[in-house]
Design an enzyme around this catalytic site. Structure first.
Site, short mmCIF file in Angstrom:
data_model
loop_
_atom_site.label_atom_id
_atom_site.label_comp_id
_atom_site.label_asym_id
_atom_site.label_seq_id
_atom_site.Cartn_x
_atom_site.Cartn_y
_atom_site.Cartn_z
N SER A 212 0.83 -1.20 0.00
CA SER A 212 0.00 0.00 0.00
C SER A 212 0.87 1.26 0.00
CB SER A 212 -0.96 -0.04 1.20
OG SER A 212 -1.94 0.96 1.11
N ASP A 347 -10.49 -3.39 -5.19
CA ASP A 347 -9.90 -2.63 -4.08
C ASP A 347 -10.73 -1.37 -3.88
OD1 ASP A 347 -8.40 -1.01 -2.38
OD2 ASP A 347 -6.48 -1.68 -3.20
N HIS A 378 -8.34 -4.63 -0.55
CA HIS A 378 -7.11 -3.91 -0.24
C HIS A 378 -6.29 -4.71 0.76
CE1 HIS A 378 -4.60 -0.31 -0.28
NE2 HIS A 378 -4.43 -0.49 1.02
#
EC number: 3.1.1.23
Length: 431
Positions: A212, A347, A378
């Site tokens: 991320s 996501d 995610h």
């Protein structure tokens, strides 16, 4: 007919059928909502891949089977990006292990103290080489998060040393030593950790991994300076958004509930900042402290926090400047080591418009492979049969599988290939 008999009302024989029809309609409506919300009708498929047809990429896709086989999430809930994301956010991972590591403290030039946790391999690497994974977690995360622990344990067992950055200010029991904490794209702490590893283990080679926000940091780090790519075998980035400037508009939209996720992440950032308020604001005047804290308390989005607090740590004049200078989109084209970019189509945090960046990059650069899964949310990517997920995720397996393939390629590649990309001469010789 008597008066008593006239008071008795008979029920039409059609009434029970009508009630049953209403029940069936209600059940059908509930089932329809469940099917839609859980996305149960969505098919499973292998990741959508964009890459150039080179010898190294053919070898990687043949060796890392996770990239070419179907990713099959848990049947009942795994096709919902929201549930995948929520389970990652709440639980991290199932039956998370507890790898044993050593915490290192690195003093920075500005008075800050970077920390990272070092985990030695639990066996020899399959190539016999010394390989270290340098890992950058997601926003506000650190080595104690369950998804990091699960991945580190898996990588250790496959012969990798792991160094995991703890984002500055993320660990609740570590005080800040300067008025600064982690930001969206500051690479200073990650660079310090990588420098330490290179000095402490002069024979080790590096696998760079970012999750991320960490994906943005590692790609920016590698692209900032060519010297940062020395001794780096490859890089893997999972679920990053590539451009904060482009992402800020999508975070204010309600589709996929991004506005709600934005609020939750902003709330978490508030807690981290407030836990270090004395270190971050202690040197300011009382009037400035009151103003900053007032704006922080009323903030309902990450953008408000970034504009009022985060950009000031590095002296950016505006939010736009902060996002432009801290996004890897302006540096990632300078990365020349093998680069695997992984995203999920469902996501809820990364809008599809942002994925034009990795798609375009993979189409132009032979060292880049872009893998887009249908499901995974995610940082979820849970696998399992029906209800209960497995401890290891598809994400864990694909990172280690890709790293293994890269290490094997480096070990057995033709001698005429002095680096990852000089394939033309070898192919001509074979022809």
């Amino acid at each position: 007919m008597s008066a008593h008999e006239s008071d008795v009302h008979t029920i039409s024989p059609e009434m029970p059928a009508m009630f049953d029809g209403m029940k069936l309609a209600a059940v059908a409506t509930v089932l329809y909502i469940i099917v839609r919300c859980l996305n149960l009708k969505s098919p499973t498929a292998p990741p959508d891949l964009i890459y150039q047809d080179t010898a190294v990429n053919r070898f990687l896709l043949k060796s890392c089977s996770q990239l070419t086989k179907e990713y099959i999430p848990p049947l009942l809930w795994g096709k919902s990006g929201h549930l995948q994301t929520a389970l990652y956010g709440k639980l991290g991972r199932v039956s998370s292990p507890h790898p044993s590591g050593i915490r290192k403290y690195l003093p920075m030039q500005d008075g800050a103290t970077a920390t990272f946790d070092l985990f030695e391999p639990l066996g020899d690497h399959r190539t016999g080489d010394d390989i270290t994974m340098v890992i950058c977690p997601g926003i506000g995360n650190h080595s104690e998060k369950h998804y990091i622990r699960t991945f580190v344990d898996y990588a250790q067992k496959d012969g990798y040393r792991c160094a995991v950055l703890n984002h500055l200010g993320a660990l609740p029991n570590i005080e800040l030593t300067s008025p600064r904490m982690f930001t969206y794209g500051c690479t200073w702490e990650f660079a310090s950790m990588v420098g330490y590893i290179k000095r402490a283990y002069p024979n080790t080679q590096l696998i760079v991994v970012g999750f991320s926000l960490g994906g943005n940091i590692v790609c920016k780090f590698l692209g900032e300076n060519k010297a940062n790519q020395e001794r780096v075998l490859c890089c893997v980035s999972v679920c990053q958004g590539y451009s904060a400037l482009r992402a800020q508009e999508t975070f204010l939209q309600w589709d996929q509930f991004r506005r709600f996720y934005n609020f939750l992440m902003a709330d978490n950032m508030k807690k981290i900042i407030l836990s270090h308020r004395h270190s971050l604001f202690g040197g300011h005047s009382l009037k400035m402290i009151d103003a900053d804290l007032s704006r922080l308390y009323t903030a309902t989005s990450l953008m408000q926090i970034d504009d009022n607090i985060m950009r000031k740590f590095h002296g950016h004049r505006s939010l736009k400047e902060y996002y432009e200078k801290e996004s890897c989109v302006h540096y990632i084209h300078n990365v020349n080591v093998p680069l695997l970019l992984v995203n999920s189509a469902d996501d809820p945090l990364v809008h599809d418009s942002l994925l034009t960046i990795p798609r375009t990059l993979a189409a132009k650069k032979p060292n880049v492979v872009f893998a887009l899964t249908l499901h995974g949310g995610h940082l979820g990517f849970f696998e399992g049969a029906v209800l209960f997920p497995q401890p290891l995720t598809w994400m864990d397996k694909v990172i280690v599988g890709y790293a293994n393939a890269i290490c094997q390629w480096e070990k057995q590649k033709p001698p005429c290939q002095s680096d990852h990309l000089s394939e033309g001469s070898c192919l001509k010789e074979k022809a």
